[in-house]
Design a protein around this motif. Structure first.
Motif, PDB file in Angstrom:
ATOM      1  N   PHE A  19      30.705  31.511  42.879  1.00 32.20           N
ATOM      2  CA  PHE A  19      30.459  31.145  41.487  1.00 32.20           C
ATOM      3  C   PHE A  19      30.665  32.360  40.590  1.00 32.20           C
ATOM      4  CE2 PHE A  19      28.564  27.634  43.633  1.00 32.20           C
ATOM      5  CZ  PHE A  19      28.703  26.567  42.762  1.00 32.20           C
ATOM      6  N   TYR A  20      31.635  32.241  39.671  1.00 30.96           N
ATOM      7  CA  TYR A  20      31.974  33.315  38.747  1.00 30.96           C
ATOM      8  C   TYR A  20      31.760  32.828  37.318  1.00 30.96           C
ATOM      9  CZ  TYR A  20      34.023  35.243  42.953  1.00 30.96           C
ATOM     10  OH  TYR A  20      34.206  35.712  44.240  1.00 30.96           O
ATOM     11  N   SER A  21      31.268  33.712  36.471  1.00 29.78           N
ATOM     12  CA  SER A  21      30.860  33.295  35.130  1.00 29.78           C
ATOM     13  C   SER A  21      32.007  32.732  34.308  1.00 29.78           C
ATOM     14  CB  SER A  21      30.216  34.476  34.392  1.00 29.78           C
ATOM     15  OG  SER A  21      31.122  35.571  34.278  1.00 29.78           O
ATOM     16  N   ASP A  22      33.223  33.262  34.482  1.00 32.72           N
ATOM     17  CA  ASP A  22      34.326  32.759  33.664  1.00 32.72           C
ATOM     18  C   ASP A  22      34.731  31.348  34.071  1.00 32.72           C
ATOM     19  OD1 ASP A  22      35.533  33.845  36.114  1.00 32.72           O
ATOM     20  OD2 ASP A  22      37.461  33.480  35.127  1.00 32.72           O
ATOM     21  N   GLU A  23      34.415  30.958  35.295  1.00 35.91           N
ATOM     22  CA  GLU A  23      34.756  29.623  35.777  1.00 35.91           C
ATOM     23  C   GLU A  23      33.593  28.647  35.593  1.00 35.91           C
ATOM     24  OE1 GLU A  23      37.563  31.466  39.354  1.00 35.91           O
ATOM     25  OE2 GLU A  23      35.713  30.401  39.829  1.00 35.91           O
ATOM     26  N   ALA A  24      32.377  29.115  35.868  1.00 29.59           N
ATOM     27  CA  ALA A  24      31.201  28.236  35.832  1.00 29.59           C
ATOM     28  C   ALA A  24      30.597  28.117  34.447  1.00 29.59           C
ATOM     29  CB  ALA A  24      30.142  28.737  36.815  1.00 29.59           C
ATOM     30  N   GLY A  25      30.713  29.192  33.641  1.00 36.04           N
ATOM     31  CA  GLY A  25      30.154  29.174  32.285  1.00 36.04           C
ATOM     32  C   GLY A  25      28.972  30.106  32.104  1.00 36.04           C
ATOM     33  N   ALA A  76      46.673  34.370  28.484  1.00 37.87           N
ATOM     34  CA  ALA A  76      45.329  34.962  28.502  1.00 37.87           C
ATOM     35  C   ALA A  76      44.747  35.066  29.900  1.00 37.87           C
ATOM     36  CB  ALA A  76      44.395  34.156  27.605  1.00 37.87           C
ATOM     37  N   THR A  77      44.925  34.044  30.724  1.00 35.93           N
ATOM     38  CA  THR A  77      44.295  34.063  32.046  1.00 35.93           C
ATOM     39  C   THR A  77      44.969  35.044  32.999  1.00 35.93           C
ATOM     40  OG1 THR A  77      43.327  31.863  31.839  1.00 35.93           O
ATOM     41  CG2 THR A  77      43.756  32.660  34.072  1.00 35.93           C
ATOM     42  N   PRO A  78      46.300  35.029  33.167  1.00 37.31           N
ATOM     43  CA  PRO A  78      46.896  36.054  34.039  1.00 37.31           C
ATOM     44  C   PRO A  78      46.666  37.472  33.528  1.00 37.31           C
ATOM     45  CG  PRO A  78      48.604  34.729  32.975  1.00 37.31           C
ATOM     46  CD  PRO A  78      47.307  34.038  32.742  1.00 37.31           C
ATOM     47  N   LEU A  79      46.597  37.649  32.220  1.00 29.95           N
ATOM     48  CA  LEU A  79      46.290  38.975  31.682  1.00 29.95           C
ATOM     49  C   LEU A  79      44.842  39.374  31.994  1.00 29.95           C
ATOM     50  CD1 LEU A  79      48.069  38.748  28.212  1.00 29.95           C
ATOM     51  CD2 LEU A  79      48.744  40.220  30.135  1.00 29.95           C
ATOM     52  N   THR A 120      31.896  38.000  35.604  1.00 27.91           N
ATOM     53  CA  THR A 120      33.199  38.662  35.601  1.00 27.91           C
ATOM     54  C   THR A 120      34.103  38.047  34.554  1.00 27.91           C
ATOM     55  OG1 THR A 120      35.159  39.213  36.918  1.00 27.91           O
ATOM     56  CG2 THR A 120      34.080  37.112  37.394  1.00 27.91           C
ATOM     57  N   LEU A 121      35.043  38.839  34.086  1.00 28.42           N
ATOM     58  CA  LEU A 121      36.070  38.333  33.175  1.00 28.42           C
ATOM     59  C   LEU A 121      36.999  37.372  33.890  1.00 28.42           C
ATOM     60  CD1 LEU A 121      37.686  38.357  30.514  1.00 28.42           C
ATOM     61  CD2 LEU A 121      38.835  40.435  31.339  1.00 28.42           C
ATOM     62  N   CYS A 122      37.276  37.620  35.188  1.00 28.69           N
ATOM     63  CA  CYS A 122      38.220  36.776  35.914  1.00 28.69           C
ATOM     64  C   CYS A 122      37.830  36.687  37.386  1.00 28.69           C
ATOM     65  CB  CYS A 122      39.651  37.305  35.777  1.00 28.69           C
ATOM     66  SG  CYS A 122      40.892  36.189  36.458  1.00 28.69           S
ATOM     67  N   GLY A 123      37.159  35.609  37.755  1.00 26.29           N
ATOM     68  CA  GLY A 123      36.702  35.433  39.121  1.00 26.29           C
ATOM     69  C   GLY A 123      37.830  35.332  40.130  1.00 26.29           C
ATOM     70  N   ALA A 124      39.010  34.905  39.698  1.00 21.43           N
ATOM     71  CA  ALA A 124      40.119  34.781  40.634  1.00 21.43           C
ATOM     72  C   ALA A 124      40.456  36.120  41.272  1.00 21.43           C
ATOM     73  CB  ALA A 124      41.351  34.219  39.923  1.00 21.43           C
ATOM     74  N   ALA A 125      40.297  37.209  40.532  1.00 16.33           N
ATOM     75  CA  ALA A 125      40.561  38.533  41.094  1.00 16.33           C
ATOM     76  C   ALA A 125      39.548  38.860  42.182  1.00 16.33           C
ATOM     77  CB  ALA A 125      40.528  39.591  39.993  1.00 16.33           C
ATOM     78  N   HIS A 126      38.285  38.539  41.962  1.00 12.82           N
ATOM     79  CA  HIS A 126      37.253  38.767  42.977  1.00 12.82           C
ATOM     80  C   HIS A 126      37.519  37.919  44.217  1.00 12.82           C
ATOM     81  CE1 HIS A 126      33.972  40.232  39.915  1.00 12.82           C
ATOM     82  NE2 HIS A 126      35.148  40.806  39.724  1.00 12.82           N
ATOM     83  N   GLU A 145      29.602  32.839  29.404  1.00  8.98           N
ATOM     84  CA  GLU A 145      30.813  33.655  29.370  1.00  8.98           C
ATOM     85  C   GLU A 145      31.766  33.163  28.281  1.00  8.98           C
ATOM     86  OE1 GLU A 145      32.384  36.584  29.637  1.00  8.98           O
ATOM     87  OE2 GLU A 145      31.593  36.575  31.687  1.00  8.98           O
ATOM     88  N   LEU A 146      32.592  34.079  27.779  1.00  8.83           N
ATOM     89  CA  LEU A 146      33.617  33.713  26.815  1.00  8.83           C
ATOM     90  C   LEU A 146      34.891  33.284  27.540  1.00  8.83           C
ATOM     91  CD1 LEU A 146      33.321  36.688  24.283  1.00  8.83           C
ATOM     92  CD2 LEU A 146      32.375  34.383  24.040  1.00  8.83           C
ATOM     93  N   PRO A 147      35.640  32.316  26.975  1.00  5.76           N
ATOM     94  CA  PRO A 147      36.946  31.980  27.547  1.00  5.76           C
ATOM     95  C   PRO A 147      37.887  33.179  27.491  1.00  5.76           C
ATOM     96  CG  PRO A 147      36.226  30.328  25.940  1.00  5.76           C
ATOM     97  CD  PRO A 147      35.291  31.490  25.819  1.00  5.76           C
ATOM     98  N   HIS A 148      38.845  33.222  28.402  1.00 13.64           N
ATOM     99  CA  HIS A 148      39.774  34.349  28.456  1.00 13.64           C
ATOM    100  C   HIS A 148      40.456  34.590  27.114  1.00 13.64           C
ATOM    101  CE1 HIS A 148      40.140  33.348  33.005  1.00 13.64           C
ATOM    102  NE2 HIS A 148      39.087  34.114  32.764  1.00 13.64           N
ATOM    103  N   GLY A 149      40.942  33.523  26.508  1.00 13.55           N
ATOM    104  CA  GLY A 149      41.645  33.686  25.243  1.00 13.55           C
ATOM    105  C   GLY A 149      40.779  34.296  24.169  1.00 13.55           C
ATOM    106  N   GLN A 150      39.500  33.928  24.160  1.00  6.79           N
ATOM    107  CA  GLN A 150      38.602  34.462  23.139  1.00  6.79           C
ATOM    108  C   GLN A 150      38.317  35.939  23.362  1.00  6.79           C
ATOM    109  OE1 GLN A 150      35.060  32.131  22.518  1.00  6.79           O
ATOM    110  NE2 GLN A 150      34.232  33.555  20.986  1.00  6.79           N
ATOM    111  N   VAL A 151      38.243  36.359  24.614  1.00  7.81           N
ATOM    112  CA  VAL A 151      38.033  37.784  24.893  1.00  7.81           C
ATOM    113  C   VAL A 151      39.182  38.600  24.310  1.00  7.81           C
ATOM    114  CG1 VAL A 151      37.879  39.533  26.699  1.00  7.81           C
ATOM    115  CG2 VAL A 151      36.647  37.369  26.946  1.00  7.81           C
ATOM    116  N   TRP A 152      40.422  38.167  24.570  1.00  8.41           N
ATOM    117  CA  TRP A 152      41.567  38.899  24.025  1.00  8.41           C
ATOM    118  C   TRP A 152      41.572  38.863  22.508  1.00  8.41           C
ATOM    119  CZ3 TRP A 152      44.110  42.171  26.873  1.00  8.41           C
ATOM    120  CH2 TRP A 152      44.163  41.978  28.258  1.00  8.41           C
ATOM    121  N   ALA A 153      41.325  37.685  21.924  1.00 12.49           N
ATOM    122  CA  ALA A 153      41.399  37.540  20.474  1.00 12.49           C
ATOM    123  C   ALA A 153      40.290  38.305  19.763  1.00 12.49           C
ATOM    124  CB  ALA A 153      41.330  36.050  20.098  1.00 12.49           C
ATOM    125  N   ASP A 154      39.087  38.290  20.315  1.00  7.65           N
ATOM    126  CA  ASP A 154      37.946  38.912  19.633  1.00  7.65           C
ATOM    127  C   ASP A 154      37.879  40.414  19.832  1.00  7.65           C
ATOM    128  OD1 ASP A 154      37.270  36.377  18.878  1.00  7.65           O
ATOM    129  OD2 ASP A 154      35.397  36.268  20.020  1.00  7.65           O
TER     130      ASP A 154
END
Length: 259
Positions: free
Chosen positions: A161-167, A99-102, A138-144, A72-81
């Motif tokens: 286990f969520y991809s944005d947290e685990a990798g 990036a993360t709350p967004l 997922t982009l953000c496992g905290a929402a799930h 998974e890509l880090p949150h900041g990279q998703v927004w930037a890319d």
């Protein structure tokens, strides 16, 4: 008949929850971004870039899923890319800081609902002594995680286990292997339940799960076939999972299952 499992690994969207396609540029998120960048980017452009960014990120997910071991890509990279790449630097920096709350706001869907039969299937598995874990891209496992808590289902899971947290991202088998290890159960004794042949069933096969179970969702119907990859069973919803568990019978210690 499938062999009796000692643990269950379950996808989130399409298995635990219905996941209707959200608008790519939710109005609330557009307004939040406009306020965050203090007018440096007009709302019309924000909405357009969110829409185009959602499409580009979806294509990236499909492409990376065809590689060996996607991560998974880090949150900041998703927004930037995918969203802010052409914005003024001050606006890009402001989004990077949030990036993360967004990402949470972009992921959360008010339309999520627990899939039919899931509470009953999870209760049966718990009564049979089967530990369970969520395994989700997922982009953000905290929402799930927050949705499952609000739905009263979090207590059923020993781990999430969520991809944005685990990798790792499915079909990378490491995400399933991480979950199995956290449950102290060999992956060869776990059932893996997902709604995507390309991501879930392929992941289960590569990891060596005892059974790869495909639960039908709208995404399932949109997917092309994946040559050489087939599930061990196909079900429609949680009621189908409950029926499979009852058919498999028994509990990890060999005694009859409850329910």
């Amino acid at each position: 008949m499938l062999r009796t499992p000692r643990a269950l690994l379950l996808d989130f969207g399409g298995v635990l929850a219905d996941a209707p396609t959200p608008p790519p540029a939710p109005p609330g998120l557009v307004r939040r971004l406009a306020e965050l960048v203090d007018g440096a980017v007009p709302e019309e452009r924000i909405a357009r870039d969110l829409t185009e960014g959602a499409r580009a990120y979806a294509l990236w997910r499909d492409d990376v899923g065809r590689t060996g071991d996607p991560v998974e890509l880090p949150h900041g990279q998703v927004w930037a890319d995918f969203v802010t790449r052409s914005w003024p630097q001050t606006a890009r920096d402001a989004v990077e800081r949030e990036a993360t709350p967004l990402a949470y706001a972009w992921t959360w869907r008010a339309e999520w609902a627990v899939r039919p039969g899931i509470p009953e299937a999870l209760r049966h598995a718990a009564e049979a002594g089967l530990p369970m874990a969520v395994v989700s891209n997922t982009l953000c496992g905290a929402a799930h995680r927050d949705f499952l808590a609000a739905a009263g289902l979090s207590g059923r899971f020993a781990a999430e286990f969520y991809s944005d947290e685990a990798g790792p991202r499915k079909p990378n088998p490491e995400l399933a292997l991480l979950a199995a290890r956290s449950l102290a159960v060999a992956i060869g004794d776990c059932w893996f339940v997902g709604d995507s042949v390309h991501r879930d069933i392929a992941c289960a096969r590569r990891a060596g799960a005892a059974a790869a179970i495909l639960m039908r969702s709208p995404r399932t119907d949109r997917e092309a076939a994946l040559p050489g990859v087939e599930p061990d069973a196909r079900i429609e919803d949680g009621h189908g999972l409950l029926a499979l568990l009852r058919q498999a019978g028994g509990t990890p210690d060999g005694s009859p299952a409850a329910g």
